[in-house]
Write an enzyme that holds these catalytic residues in place. Structure first.
Site, PDB file in Angstrom:
ATOM      1  N   GLN A 202      44.590  60.549  -1.317  1.00 44.20           N
ATOM      2  CA  GLN A 202      44.824  59.760  -2.525  1.00 44.20           C
ATOM      3  C   GLN A 202      45.890  60.385  -3.412  1.00 44.20           C
ATOM      4  OE1 GLN A 202      40.102  59.312  -2.903  1.00 44.20           O
ATOM      5  NE2 GLN A 202      41.136  58.515  -4.696  1.00 44.20           N
ATOM      6  N   PHE A 233      37.416  56.760  -2.534  1.00 43.56           N
ATOM      7  CA  PHE A 233      36.408  56.873  -3.605  1.00 43.56           C
ATOM      8  C   PHE A 233      36.498  58.184  -4.380  1.00 43.56           C
ATOM      9  CE2 PHE A 233      34.371  54.543   0.014  1.00 43.56           C
ATOM     10  CZ  PHE A 233      34.558  53.272  -0.495  1.00 43.56           C
ATOM     11  N   GLU A 237      41.037  62.876  -3.083  1.00 45.30           N
ATOM     12  CA  GLU A 237      41.985  63.207  -4.148  1.00 45.30           C
ATOM     13  C   GLU A 237      42.455  64.654  -4.035  1.00 45.30           C
ATOM     14  OE1 GLU A 237      42.341  63.221  -9.033  1.00 45.30           O
ATOM     15  OE2 GLU A 237      40.767  62.049  -8.067  1.00 45.30           O
ATOM     16  N   ARG A 315      34.591  64.133 -18.674  1.00 49.04           N
ATOM     17  CA  ARG A 315      34.440  62.674 -18.699  1.00 49.04           C
ATOM     18  C   ARG A 315      32.970  62.273 -18.798  1.00 49.04           C
ATOM     19  NH1 ARG A 315      37.468  57.739 -17.403  1.00 49.04           N
ATOM     20  NH2 ARG A 315      39.384  58.946 -17.278  1.00 49.04           N
ATOM     21  N   ARG A 347      34.224  58.088  -7.581  1.00 47.30           N
ATOM     22  CA  ARG A 347      34.351  56.860  -8.364  1.00 47.30           C
ATOM     23  C   ARG A 347      33.555  56.932  -9.684  1.00 47.30           C
ATOM     24  NH1 ARG A 347      33.661  51.218  -5.134  1.00 47.30           N
ATOM     25  NH2 ARG A 347      35.016  49.903  -6.421  1.00 47.30           N
ATOM     26  N   THR A 447      42.323  61.667 -18.413  1.00 46.64           N
ATOM     27  CA  THR A 447      42.158  62.474 -19.625  1.00 46.64           C
ATOM     28  C   THR A 447      43.168  63.615 -19.667  1.00 46.64           C
ATOM     29  OG1 THR A 447      40.355  63.650 -18.516  1.00 46.64           O
ATOM     30  CG2 THR A 447      39.757  61.868 -20.009  1.00 46.64           C
ATOM     31  N   ALA A 516      41.162  57.336 -11.371  1.00 45.66           N
ATOM     32  CA  ALA A 516      40.943  56.983 -12.777  1.00 45.66           C
ATOM     33  C   ALA A 516      41.138  55.493 -13.033  1.00 45.66           C
ATOM     34  CB  ALA A 516      41.842  57.798 -13.701  1.00 45.66           C
ATOM     35  N   GLU A 718      36.629  51.620 -11.124  1.00 49.82           N
ATOM     36  CA  GLU A 718      35.458  52.438 -11.444  1.00 49.82           C
ATOM     37  C   GLU A 718      34.430  51.780 -12.368  1.00 49.82           C
ATOM     38  OE1 GLU A 718      36.944  56.984 -11.476  1.00 49.82           O
ATOM     39  OE2 GLU A 718      38.070  55.646 -12.790  1.00 49.82           O
TER      40      GLU A 718
END
Length: 772
Positions: A202, A233, A237, A315, A347, A447, A516, A718
């Site tokens: 990702q 998902f 990443e 988060r 996710r 963020t 995100a 998400e």
């Protein structure tokens, strides 16, 4: 402006390929002659010093070409995404979780490499290990990254003087990504320092930088390509960095193509999950159920290294308010180091763990006061002109939650159905029902402010066809389809005229992860910027050639309209090419308005909020704990939808995945620290039979993003994941019915049938400890 191309629901650009099996993934790329295969050798201790690593039998196993250890890494032995140098490619001196890579075997076939990896002789000196976040706090384990505190108001006196006060603890389990396509990397060496890596990641740019780091070369020597993923998902990443690094090191060492693809058991053992949390809460409230103060402690099992645990636990705090205003609030994260695999993005990225804490407090208040949980939710919703400041000091400017909930309550016939559920349970049968309507408010933006940027490369060829490249990755969510729609709409041409090419670091540099929920927001705007640059040149050309005013030039219906004249798009482009008009552009976009000061816990980390609500009804069997989902109604806000069909598909999938997280998907480590739920045979994701018997999903047709997003749409990846909490809350009501709703069952997640049964038994016995 009428956006017919954008709102015409073209099907997913790979839909037919998906269902016919013609979609090509990394493992489908033809292998050059002599391709080698790598496989990881994993630790079998949760925490231990490595006293001996004897690889002699591995090296002499049939088909083995060689073995890689940390000594074979030409650059740095680290693939940590945060730059903390805490995540080695291969363990050195010590292992810190069961399943940690220690070496890699490179062989002529994958089977040979896999078998050889089992031949290593390893001697360990065991060290104490800790697996659980609460145990880690008790054992004074360190944080993997600095904690965060969000604070507003004066919490301590507000709690002391509250008319009512309660406290509790909730355990929220993790979750495996269970993507259909596992991790895979395929590296092909080039001349000099060059290497091309095909991967299912990702975050191609991060993989590029990590490969460059371990090879000790500049990033320009590494190209990472991604055509599509079979699901991500969040699990791809950062976790793909390891596999890209190993494949690239081996490819350069042996000067031939190298592929690495673990089997599902090793994939699940060696790669991170959703963070599980232990949440302690203390809440004050009044007779109406309105919250006056909240204190929350959020401890997360982060694993042996930081990975993305800092932003994930941040988060969680950002969403511990969900849709509710807390006049006085203090929230603190505890990102705990544990001797387990490093947990990572999933996710919702910590948001679901925060939201479920908010919903637990609402549920506790409702049972304490004998109220309908929906009434308590309404009493605490954010306002518009007041009661609209979040714990991180961002003003909620776009609050449409009351309207969403009003509409869903009416459409789902919530009040009448709840009365019917109460009447059904009053009969005292073995089967009990529960119903819940829960909201979600979810902040959209990375963020980490610098990630909120994207680039694109747009080419218009002289036959009028359009090629577009952007930094986002396609993992089944339909990103490429939406971006192609945006380009087609910009040029006023058919969707079929636009081709999205594979994501590659050669074309668009320094991209952000497709995460995100920002894929369409960022890459759509970057693509539009590139298109508008080309259009500006074309308008100038048309105005000069046809002696027309620029504002009379329009692109629509596969034509360029210049005053009263209409020229077919392909003909017009040919003429522009002959006139030496530049038909290529690099687009760029950065999200405006956002800023965040982590040290003070203040700022505007989110550009806007996405809203939604779900109403779910369940039936449980009080003799076995088994349950079924009878009906779910969802109304979810996506702003002005770019593609309603794709958006509804995302909402349905997110809901089912969220439901699975809270009901069936249980991660279990044994006392030695080994993950035992490491395959589909032991880890239960939702089946087709687990879906709601009645499943209604709708988009509010009146919604439009007040911020200047792409076509006034909103993110969809998400936010709907958290709608699955409605199932969890409905299960709680069904359990509570066995004690006449006088006690909050305090179910922990996941609420497996076993947990539901134990909670029922505890309530029947009248025990004070009713944790499930």
């Amino acid at each position: 402006m009428k956006d017919d191309t954008v709102t015409s629901d073209p099907r997913h650009d790979s839909a037919i390929k998906h269902v016919t099996g013609r979609a090509e993934y990394t493992d489908d790329i033809p292998e050059p002659a002599g391709t080698l295969h790598a496989y990881l050798g994993l630790s079998t201790r949760a925490h231990a010093r490595i006293r001996k690593l004897d690889l002699a039998a591995v090296k002499t196993a049939p088909g083995v070409v060689g073995v890689l250890t940390e000594e074979d890494i030409p650059g740095e032995n680290d693939v940590s995404p945060t730059g903390l140098n805490d995540e080695p490619v291969f363990a050195t001196g010590k292992v810190e979780f069961w399943g940690q890579p220690m070496f890699a075997v490179v062989a002529e076939t994958r089977d040979a490499a896999r078998r050889a990896a089992q031949q290593a002789v390893i001697a360990y000196e065991d060290l104490p290990h800790v697996l659980d976040a609460a145990e880690a706090r008790a054992a004074d384990y360190p944080y993997v990254t600095a904690p965060l505190k969000l604070e507003r108001g004066d919490v301590a006196p507000a709690l002391r003087t509250a008319p009512h006060r309660l406290s509790g603890q909730m355990r929220v389990g993790g979750q495996d990504h269970m993507y259909l396509e596992g991790h895979i990397a395929f590296a092909i060496p080039g001349e000099d320092e060059d290497v091309i890596v095909h991967s299912s990641t990702q975050h191609p740019s991060e993989a590029q930088h990590m490969v460059a780091k371990v090879l000790g070369v500049n990033s320009h020597a590494v190209t990472v390509n991604v055509r599509r993923m079979g699901g991500g998902f969040g699990g791809k990443e950062t976790q793909m960095n390891l596999f890209c690094a190993v494949a690239a090191i081996a490819a350069k060492k042996w000067r031939c193509a190298v592929k690495i693809r673990p089997d599902r058991d090793d994939d699940m053992s060696a790669t991170g999950k959703r963070h599980d949390f232990v949440i302690d809460y203390d809440v004050g409230f009044d007779e109406a159920g309105r919250i006056t103060a909240v204190e929350g402690q959020f401890a997360a099992r982060c694993g042996f290294s930081a990975d993305l645990s800092g932003p994930v636990t941040d988060r969680a705090l950002f969403h511990a308010d969900n849709a509710y205003y807390y006049p006085n609030v203090r929230l603190t994260s505890h990102p705990m180091k544990t001797n387990s695999v490093s947990n990572t993005a999933f996710r919702g990225f910590g948001g679901p763990q925060g939201v479920i804490a908010a919903e637990r407090m609402i549920e506790e208040i409702a049972y304490a006061l004998g109220k309908d949980t929906l009434d308590v939710r309404r009493a605490n919703f954010y306002g518009t002109d007041d009661r609209n400041l979040t714990p991180y000091h961002q003003t909620v400017e776009d609050n449409i939650m009351p309207r969403i909930v009003d509409e869903l309550e009416a459409n789902a016939d919530y009040r009448a159905r709840r009365e019917a559920v109460l009447a059904y349970n009053a009969s005292g049968g073995i089967l009990r029902k529960g119903i819940a309507l829960t909201p979600v408010k979810f902040g959209i933006s990375f963020t980490a402010t610098w990630y909120n940027q994207a680039g694109s490369l747009v080419h218009v060829y002289n036959d009028g066809s359009i090629a577009l490249n952007h930094g986002g990755t396609e993992m089944g969510q339909g990103l490429n389809t939406k971006v192609a729609q945006i380009a087609a709409d910009a040029f006023g041409v058919d969707f079929s005229r636009v081709k999205i090419t594979r994501t590659t670091t050669e074309k668009v540099p320094n991209t952000s992860a497709t995460a995100a929920s920002s894929g369409s927001d960022l890459n759509g705007m970057a693509a539009l910027d590139g298109c508008e640059q080309i259009k500006a040149r074309l308008i100038e050309f048309a105005a000069e050639k046809w002696q027309a005013k620029p504002d009379t030039v329009r692109f629509a219906d596969n034509q360029v309209h210049i005053g009263s004249e209409a020229v077919p798009f392909a003909d017009f482009i040919k003429q522009a090419y002959m006139a030496r008009v530049q038909l290529s552009a690099a687009g760029f976009y950065k999200t405006p308005k956002i800023h965040w000061d982590r040290a003070s816990g203040k700022g505007r980390p989110f550009y806007y909020f996405a809203y939604g609500a779900a109403c779910s009804e369940v039936t449980i069997d009080t003799l076995t704990g088994e349950y079924q989902l009878d009906r779910t109604d969802i109304l979810h806000d996506v702003g002005r939808s770019l593609n309603p069909q794709l958006d509804i598909g995302q909402i349905e999938g997110a809901f089912i995945q969220g439901m699975g997280w809270l009901t069936t998907e249980e991660l279990w480590w044994d006392d030695e620290g080994q993950l035992r739920t490491h395959a589909p045979s032991t880890y239960k994701i939702p089946l087709a039979s687990d879906r709601p018997r009645v499943f209604n999903v709708a988009l509010p047709e009146w919604s439009e993003n007040r911020e200047n997003t792409i076509k006034r749409s909103k993110a969809v990846g998400e936010p709907p994941f958290m709608l699955g909490i409605s199932v969890f809350e409905a299960l709680s009501m069904a359990v509570a019915s066995v004690a006449d709703y006088k006690t909050c069952p305090r179910l922990d997640a996941p609420a497996t049938p076993e947990c539901v049964l134990m909670a029922v038994e505890r309530l029947r016995e009248g025990r004070a400890d009713v944790s499930g």
